[in-house]
Design an enzyme around this catalytic site. Structure first.
Site, PDB file in Angstrom:
ATOM      1  N   ASP A 131       0.807  -1.223   0.000  1.00 22.36           N
ATOM      2  CA  ASP A 131       0.000   0.000   0.000  1.00 22.36           C
ATOM      3  C   ASP A 131       0.842   1.276   0.000  1.00 22.36           C
ATOM      4  O   ASP A 131       0.348   2.349   0.314  1.00 22.36           O
ATOM      5  CB  ASP A 131      -0.951  -0.001   1.211  1.00 22.36           C
ATOM      6  CG  ASP A 131      -0.203  -0.102   2.537  1.00 22.36           C
ATOM      7  OD1 ASP A 131       1.024  -0.358   2.531  1.00 22.36           O
ATOM      8  OD2 ASP A 131      -0.840   0.063   3.589  1.00 22.36           O
ATOM      9  N   ARG A 173      -5.018  -4.514   5.153  1.00 21.43           N
ATOM     10  CA  ARG A 173      -5.542  -3.282   5.767  1.00 21.43           C
ATOM     11  C   ARG A 173      -6.513  -2.593   4.814  1.00 21.43           C
ATOM     12  O   ARG A 173      -7.486  -3.215   4.421  1.00 21.43           O
ATOM     13  CB  ARG A 173      -4.390  -2.363   6.173  1.00 21.43           C
ATOM     14  CG  ARG A 173      -4.755  -1.513   7.378  1.00 21.43           C
ATOM     15  CD  ARG A 173      -3.614  -0.715   7.874  1.00 21.43           C
ATOM     16  NE  ARG A 173      -2.855  -1.420   8.875  1.00 21.43           N
ATOM     17  CZ  ARG A 173      -1.891  -0.875   9.602  1.00 21.43           C
ATOM     18  NH1 ARG A 173      -1.561   0.380   9.417  1.00 21.43           N
ATOM     19  NH2 ARG A 173      -1.250  -1.577  10.504  1.00 21.43           N
TER      20      ARG A 173
HETATM   21  P1  ADP Z   1       3.038   0.282   9.634  1.00 13.08           P
HETATM   22  O1  ADP Z   1       4.354   0.973   9.578  1.00 13.08           O
HETATM   23  O2  ADP Z   1       3.134  -1.179   9.341  1.00 13.08           O
HETATM   24  O3  ADP Z   1       1.970   0.995   8.825  1.00 13.08           O
HETATM   25  P2  ADP Z   1       1.862   1.417  12.074  1.00 13.08           P
HETATM   26  O4  ADP Z   1       0.822   2.204  11.337  1.00 13.08           O
HETATM   27  O5  ADP Z   1       1.433   0.709  13.292  1.00 13.08           O
HETATM   28  O6  ADP Z   1       2.545   0.302  11.162  1.00 13.08           O
HETATM   29  O7  ADP Z   1       3.049   2.420  12.438  1.00 13.08           O
HETATM   30  C1  ADP Z   1       4.207   1.959  13.095  1.00 13.08           C
HETATM   31  C2  ADP Z   1       4.710   2.996  14.058  1.00 13.08           C
HETATM   32  O8  ADP Z   1       5.088   4.178  13.343  1.00 13.08           O
HETATM   33  C3  ADP Z   1       3.706   3.487  15.080  1.00 13.08           C
HETATM   34  O9  ADP Z   1       3.564   2.608  16.168  1.00 13.08           O
HETATM   35  C4  ADP Z   1       4.341   4.797  15.523  1.00 13.08           C
HETATM   36  O10 ADP Z   1       5.387   4.561  16.436  1.00 13.08           O
HETATM   37  C5  ADP Z   1       4.931   5.303  14.211  1.00 13.08           C
HETATM   38  N1  ADP Z   1       3.999   6.280  13.617  1.00 13.08           N
HETATM   39  C6  ADP Z   1       2.832   6.037  12.979  1.00 13.08           C
HETATM   40  N2  ADP Z   1       2.217   7.181  12.615  1.00 13.08           N
HETATM   41  C7  ADP Z   1       3.017   8.195  13.047  1.00 13.08           C
HETATM   42  C8  ADP Z   1       2.943   9.630  13.007  1.00 13.08           C
HETATM   43  N3  ADP Z   1       1.914  10.261  12.441  1.00 13.08           N
HETATM   44  N4  ADP Z   1       3.960  10.325  13.561  1.00 13.08           N
HETATM   45  C9  ADP Z   1       5.011   9.693  14.132  1.00 13.08           C
HETATM   46  N5  ADP Z   1       5.132   8.368  14.219  1.00 13.08           N
HETATM   47  C10 ADP Z   1       4.159   7.607  13.686  1.00 13.08           C
HETATM   48  O1  F6P Z   2       0.160  -3.971   7.868  1.00 11.08           O
HETATM   49  C1  F6P Z   2       0.325  -5.360   7.920  1.00 11.08           C
HETATM   50  C2  F6P Z   2      -0.886  -6.006   8.558  1.00 11.08           C
HETATM   51  O2  F6P Z   2      -0.650  -7.413   8.591  1.00 11.08           O
HETATM   52  C3  F6P Z   2      -2.223  -5.710   7.895  1.00 11.08           C
HETATM   53  O3  F6P Z   2      -2.427  -6.456   6.731  1.00 11.08           O
HETATM   54  C4  F6P Z   2      -3.188  -6.031   9.019  1.00 11.08           C
HETATM   55  O4  F6P Z   2      -4.375  -5.274   8.896  1.00 11.08           O
HETATM   56  C5  F6P Z   2      -2.420  -5.614  10.244  1.00 11.08           C
HETATM   57  O5  F6P Z   2      -1.040  -5.558   9.893  1.00 11.08           O
HETATM   58  C6  F6P Z   2      -2.592  -6.557  11.418  1.00 11.08           C
HETATM   59  O6  F6P Z   2      -1.966  -5.985  12.507  1.00 11.08           O
HETATM   60  P1  F6P Z   2      -1.584  -6.795  13.838  1.00 11.08           P
HETATM   61  O7  F6P Z   2      -0.401  -7.644  13.522  1.00 11.08           O
HETATM   62  O8  F6P Z   2      -1.295  -5.730  14.817  1.00 11.08           O
HETATM   63  O9  F6P Z   2      -2.790  -7.624  14.166  1.00 11.08           O
END
Ligand code: ADP
Ligand code: F6P
Length: 321
Positions: A131, A173
């Site tokens: 994504d 997601r």
């Molecule tokens: P992914 O990177 O797989 O999309 P997350 O959305 O959970 O996973 O983001 C991972 C981490 O990145 C979060 O737990 C946080 O620490 C950091 N993060 C996410 N959004 C923000 C933001 N807007 N500003 C700063 N850090 C962020």
């Molecule tokens: O971003 C990777 C992912 O596996 C998504 O496909 C899913 O929605 C999410 O993380 C699941 O998160 P968790 O491991 O916190 O349940």
């Protein structure tokens, strides 16, 4: 040389190939004469100062492994300006001037903040979801799709023995790419993704028509962004009476050995990120577009949305009759 000491971390949901990317960053950095550090548990480790120096051997025997030896975390504190400042300070006190962040779109938001605090930052797209814009593919996607295809092959066997339909819920997601690519590759009759509206009446009656013409099973792939596979199955069964069974593949999709495609992608992007840092570049996401390695402003990446491949979706539809 613009950077002398760099760090690497993995953040957010893990993905297959993160280890190969860590290995590439460490070995490429050392090859170019840098000192390389690893941060444990993503941004949580940055805040807690959980940082150690790496050598060639510390990334041995990991290219073939799923998960991440650096572990990952979701860290609320890093969402705050104070948390981000603390993270940047912990890097600065060791004179670490560059960092490679491997993660998904949330991790990219964090990387963007670090970059704005003056740390030379590179993002690598590490997520099974595919994504992230400005790259054709993310690290882990190829392996996750292979896992789904393998599962659907198995489901087909038993579903056709019992003349059932199979609803398979997959991750992603808000993105339908895992469903799209796995659905096309496994010959699914129906692929439901959040990017394209669908009509359950039409799906149920098409399936009934196919069964009456001798089809012995039906595969429906549902991206989690659409809703629960359980609810979709109940709605379809209520309309056409064909027995449906639901399989939620869940975290199985995030584990296991990365495919060779993910290992090659992760190795190329990890090395590219290090070379970009050495050239003095910062605030970039490293990706691959039509076979070319590219670096795009993270700011632009986090403010864009990945384009859904409608052509592939239409193709899957045409071929699934
Ligand atoms: P992914 O990177 O797989 O999309 P997350 O959305 O959970 O996973 O983001 C991972 C981490 O990145 C979060 O737990 C946080 O620490 C950091 N993060 C996410 N959004 C923000 C933001 N807007 N500003 C700063 N850090 C962020
Ligand atoms: O971003 C990777 C992912 O596996 C998504 O496909 C899913 O929605 C999410 O993380 C699941 O998160 P968790 O491991 O916190 O349940």
């Amino acid at each position: 040389m613009s950077v002398k000491k760099i760090a690497v971390l993995t953040s957010g949901g893990d993905s297959q190939g993160m280890n190969a990317a860590v290995r590439a960053v460490v070995r490429s950095g050392l090859y170019h004469g840098l000192e390389v550090f690893a941060v444990q548990r993503g941004y949580a480790g940055l805040i807690n100062d959980d940082i150690r120096e790496m050598d060639l051997r510390s990334v041995g025997d990991i290219i073939q492994r799923g998960g991440t030896i650096l572990q990952s975390a979701r860290c609320k504190e890093f969402m705050t300006p104070e948390g981000q400042q603390l993270g940047a300070d912990n890097l600065r006190k060791r004179d670490i001037d560059g960092i490679v962040v491997i993660g998904g779109d949330g991790s990219y938001q964090g990387a963007n903040k670090l970059s704005k605090l003056g740390i030379k930052t590179m993002g690598l797209p590490g997520t099974i979801d595919n994504d992230i814009p400005y790259t054709d593919i993310t690290i882990g996607f190829d392996t996750a799709v292979s896992i789904v295809v393998d599962a659907i092959n198995k489901l087909r066997d038993t579903m056709s023995s019992h003349e059932r339909s199979s609803v398979v819920e997959v991750m992603g997601r808000h993105c339908g790419d895992i469903a799209l690519y796995a659905g096309l590759a496994s010959g699914a009759e129906t692929i439901l993704v959040p990017e394209v509206p669908f009509d359950l009446d039409e799906i149920a009656s098409r399936m009934a028509g196919n069964f009456s013409q001798g089809k012995r099973h039906s595969i429906i792939v549902v991206a989690e962004g659409v809703g629960k596979g359980e609810d979709i199955a109940a709605e379809i069964m209520r309309r056409n009476g064909i027995e449906a069974r639901v399989t939620v593949l869940g975290h199985i999709q995030r584990g296991g050995a990365p495919t060779h495609n993910d290992r090659v992608l992760a190795s190329s992007l990890g090395d590219f990120a290090v070379r970009k840092l050495i050239e003095g570049d910062s605030g970039k996401s490293c990706g691959i577009i039509k076979g070319e390695l590219v670096a795009t402003d993270i700011d632009k990446v986090v403010n864009s949305k990945k384009q859904f491949n409608m052509e592939l979706y239409e193709l899957a539809k045409r071929l699934s009759q």
